[in-house]
Write an enzyme that holds these catalytic residues in place. Structure first.
Site, PDB file in Angstrom:
ATOM      1  N   CYS A 113     -13.888  -0.895   7.078  1.00 12.86           N
ATOM      2  CA  CYS A 113     -12.600  -1.227   6.496  1.00 12.86           C
ATOM      3  C   CYS A 113     -12.426  -0.475   5.019  1.00 12.86           C
ATOM      4  O   CYS A 113     -13.351   0.878   4.165  1.00 12.86           O
ATOM      5  CB  CYS A 113     -13.423  -1.516   6.118  1.00 12.86           C
ATOM      6  SG  CYS A 113     -13.414  -2.978   6.887  1.00 12.86           S
ATOM      7  N   SER A 114     -11.340  -0.093   4.377  1.00 13.07           N
ATOM      8  CA  SER A 114     -11.071   0.862   3.266  1.00 13.07           C
ATOM      9  C   SER A 114     -11.857   0.821   2.100  1.00 13.07           C
ATOM     10  O   SER A 114     -12.002  -0.886   1.736  1.00 13.07           O
ATOM     11  CB  SER A 114      -9.465   0.902   2.911  1.00 13.07           C
ATOM     12  OG  SER A 114      -9.507  -0.519   3.054  1.00 13.07           O
TER      13      SER A 114
ATOM     14  N   HIS B  41      -9.445   3.480  -1.846  1.00 15.63           N
ATOM     15  CA  HIS B  41      -7.765   3.073  -1.587  1.00 15.63           C
ATOM     16  C   HIS B  41      -7.921   2.369  -3.059  1.00 15.63           C
ATOM     17  O   HIS B  41      -7.400   0.967  -2.748  1.00 15.63           O
ATOM     18  CB  HIS B  41      -7.484   2.188  -0.011  1.00 15.63           C
ATOM     19  CG  HIS B  41      -6.362   1.973  -0.031  1.00 15.63           C
ATOM     20  ND1 HIS B  41      -5.726   2.504  -0.564  1.00 15.63           N
ATOM     21  CD2 HIS B  41      -5.853   0.857   0.880  1.00 15.63           C
ATOM     22  CE1 HIS B  41      -4.149   1.458  -0.238  1.00 15.63           C
ATOM     23  NE2 HIS B  41      -5.019   0.261   1.041  1.00 15.63           N
TER      24      HIS B  41
ATOM     25  N   CYS C 273       0.467  -1.463  -0.049  1.00 13.79           N
ATOM     26  CA  CYS C 273       0.724   0.104   0.525  1.00 13.79           C
ATOM     27  C   CYS C 273       0.950   1.282  -0.118  1.00 13.79           C
ATOM     28  O   CYS C 273       0.747   2.586  -0.162  1.00 13.79           O
ATOM     29  CB  CYS C 273      -0.787   0.054   1.199  1.00 13.79           C
ATOM     30  SG  CYS C 273      -1.436  -1.718   0.946  1.00 13.79           S
TER      31      CYS C 273
END
Ligand SMILES: [Zn+2]
Lengths: 400, 165
Positions: free
Chosen positions: A218-219, A348, A83
């Site tokens: 959560c992303s 994301h 990430c």
């Protein structure tokens, strides 16, 4: 005499969300052309290209992009760092300029993740016919679900719960309130994947993924890209006053990996490398945490945001819970965090994230953030974590 | 697929003990006891099942996997260290969504076993935040996870609340 300062000359993020009509190269090109136009420069002026697309890391997104927007023969670095891929691409371009190999460079991060589900990292094959020890643990069968969990929501849930074990106060409701903040912030961000506010009740009542992370904590997997043009101080001085006025100074660019400590191979330690990166960055920039006007940090899960308040020294050690409860990290607070909506709401697209968070900070430092402008913003910090781990921290300052 | 039917493997001789005491039993008893293998190399079966780490002889860092060198100091000599079988729950999550084939919900946690962190499932407990709490005392437990087509039984491990034992 020119300093060895590096500046962001142009920077763009695409709309995050579902982009079914666009492939990875379309998204990368949209961001790259956008960043070049934003900086008032062309691909012919770039001396280096660093590009990342984690899901297609073997395919060479940099050269694919060149074939659409300009095959100029410059060195291309295709980077992959989980990430932290976008931040790594940016830092690669910065290093090339700093090393004097060229005076301008382009960094791009792009991902297509819509519909990828929530389970990245989780896998367990069917058990084999015979129990045969395999791999570094001599495992006779899949371990995900038998010896802990491999899914990211579960790993980062434990990261947040561990903070609670050490310092207390890390309740389900507290983590949900962090998510409530970020979902609220994203209502002002037209480029966010989700821009609907959610109540605490909605967040806590949503589908539980891995306690205490429900789905909106959560992303958000989505499609998107971001790109930046970096320029040396000497080159910037030769450019138009308008380009110089909008340029944002990169006061610190730091990348760390995870130093060994007890337990770090059992539960990833995302704390120590973030702390180290922050310490280095503040020192490089000559900036203190209390100088920051806004922070974009890696809230891949609501449970992660809490620990990074502490890791980035936004609060006193161990004080992340009261710090959040004081309202400090809301956009109206003393240290606004994730005014973009963060990974939970803005989205994301993995390799784009490390440049998109810098775009957000630049947007405010330039005074161009519209409805969500943090008034008078002069200094900001952008942070990403790639599990494994890699941590990127950049500190950015408004042109004097 | 693991067969649920058991057939004794007359022609199979364990290649190495792998820390499993069952293999060391006399032949006549082996016919009565299912052949067992641990789920992972670092689980030692026998009368007192326990986990076993590779401990760096130079700096004391502990690892559960096969090692090339020490991630802490870079040295390459290791000794086996038995891990305490009781510990404290340092962190956990209750996984409600997992890959296909993994039964949910289950509790995944990090157990501090006398200073060594261990990753494991928390078992023999209701998988909800009322019953699983940070700091709770736990004890290692082992259990069969199934038989393969040759009738060999794999033994897994987890940590159960100490009070329940
Ligand atoms: Zn060592």
């Amino acid at each position: 005499m020119a300093s060895d300062d590096i500046w962001i000359l142009g920077i763009t993020m695409t709309k995050f969300g579902k982009r079914p009509e666009d492939d990875v190269v379309d998204l990368a090109a949209e961001a790259a052309l956008g960043a070049l136009a934003d900086g008032g420069v062309t691909i012919q002026e770039m001396g280096v290209l660093a590009a990342g697309n984690l899901m297609g890391a073997a395919a060479g997104i940099g050269q694919q992009l060149q074939k659409q927007i300009g095959q100029t023969g410059i060195p291309v670095y295709n980077v992959a760092n989980a990430c932290a891929t976008g931040a790594t691409a940016l830092r690669t371009a910065i290093m090339a300029v700093k090393a004097g190999e060229c005076d301008m460079g382009l960094a791009v991060g792009v991902e297509k993740l819509s519909g990828a589900g929530l389970l990245s990292g989780g896998s367990r094959k069917e058990d084999a016919d015979t129990w045969t020890p395999k791999g570094r643990y001599g495992a006779v069968a899949g371990l995900d679900g038998r010896v802990g969990t491999e899914i990211m929501p579960g790993v980062f849930a434990q990261v947040g719960m561990e903070y609670g074990y050490e310092h207390g106060g890390a309740t389900f409701e507290l983590f949900a309130r962090i998510s409530e903040k970020n979902h609220s912030h994203s209502t002002l961000n037209p480029l966010a994947a989700y821009s609907k506010a959610m109540t605490l009740e909605q967040i806590m009542g949503d589908i539980m993924i891995a306690y205490p992370n429900t789905r909106p904590m959560c992303s958000a997997n989505c499609d998107g890209a971001a790109a930046a043009v970096v320029v040396s101080d000497a080159k910037l001085k030769t450019l138009d006053p308008d380009q110089r006025r909008r340029a944002v100074k990169v006061s610190a660019s730091v990348l760390t990996s995870d130093p060994w400590d007890e337990g770090c191979q059992q539960l990833p330690n995302v704390n120590t490398l973030t702390r180290r990166a922050a310490v280095q960055a503040y020192e490089q920039a000559g900036v203190a945490p209390e100088d920051l006007d806004l922070v974009e940090l890696h809230d891949c899960f609501a449970t992660a945001e809490l620990v990074h308040y502490d890791n980035l020294q936004l609060c006193a050690p161990g004080e992340a819970v009261p710090f959040f409860e004081s309202g400090a990290t809301w956009r109206t607070g003393s240290t606004p965090v994730n005014v973009s909506g963060g990974l939970e709401s803005k989205g994301h697209p993995i390799a784009a994230t490390g440049i998109a968070n810098i775009w957000e900070v630049c947007h405010h430092l330039r005074g161009e953030a519209g409805d969500r402008q943090i008034e008078g913003a002069k200094v900001g910090l952008a942070h990403v974590i790639g599990l494994g781990s890699a941590c990127g921290v950049h500190i950015l300052e408004k042109a004097a | 697929m693991v067969s649920t039917q058991r057939s004794w493997p007359h022609d199979r001789i364990p290649v190495e003990p792998r820390g499993c005491d069952t293999f060391g039993l006399p032949d006549d008893r082996r016919l009565d006891v299912a052949e067992q293998v641990p789920l992972v190399d670092y689980l030692v079966l026998g009368d007192e099942p326990h986990l076993q780490a590779n401990e760096c002889t130079a700096c004391g860092a502990r690892f559960f996997d096969r090692r090339n060198a020490c991630a802490s100091c870079g040295k390459t000599e290791f000794t086996k260290a038995a891990i305490a079988t009781e510990g404290v729950l340092r962190s956990f999550t209750i996984v409600a969504f997992a890959a296909p084939g993994i039964p949910v919900p289950f509790v995944a946690g990090i157990i501090d076993c006398d200073g060594t962190q261990v990753r494991a499932n928390v078992v023999d407990v209701e998988p909800d935040p009322e019953h699983v709490t940070l700091g709770m005392k736990l004890k290692l437990t082992t259990f069969p996870i199934g038989e393969d087509s040759a009738g060999t039984e794999a033994i897994g491990f987890g940590f159960a609340p100490l009070e329940a034992n």
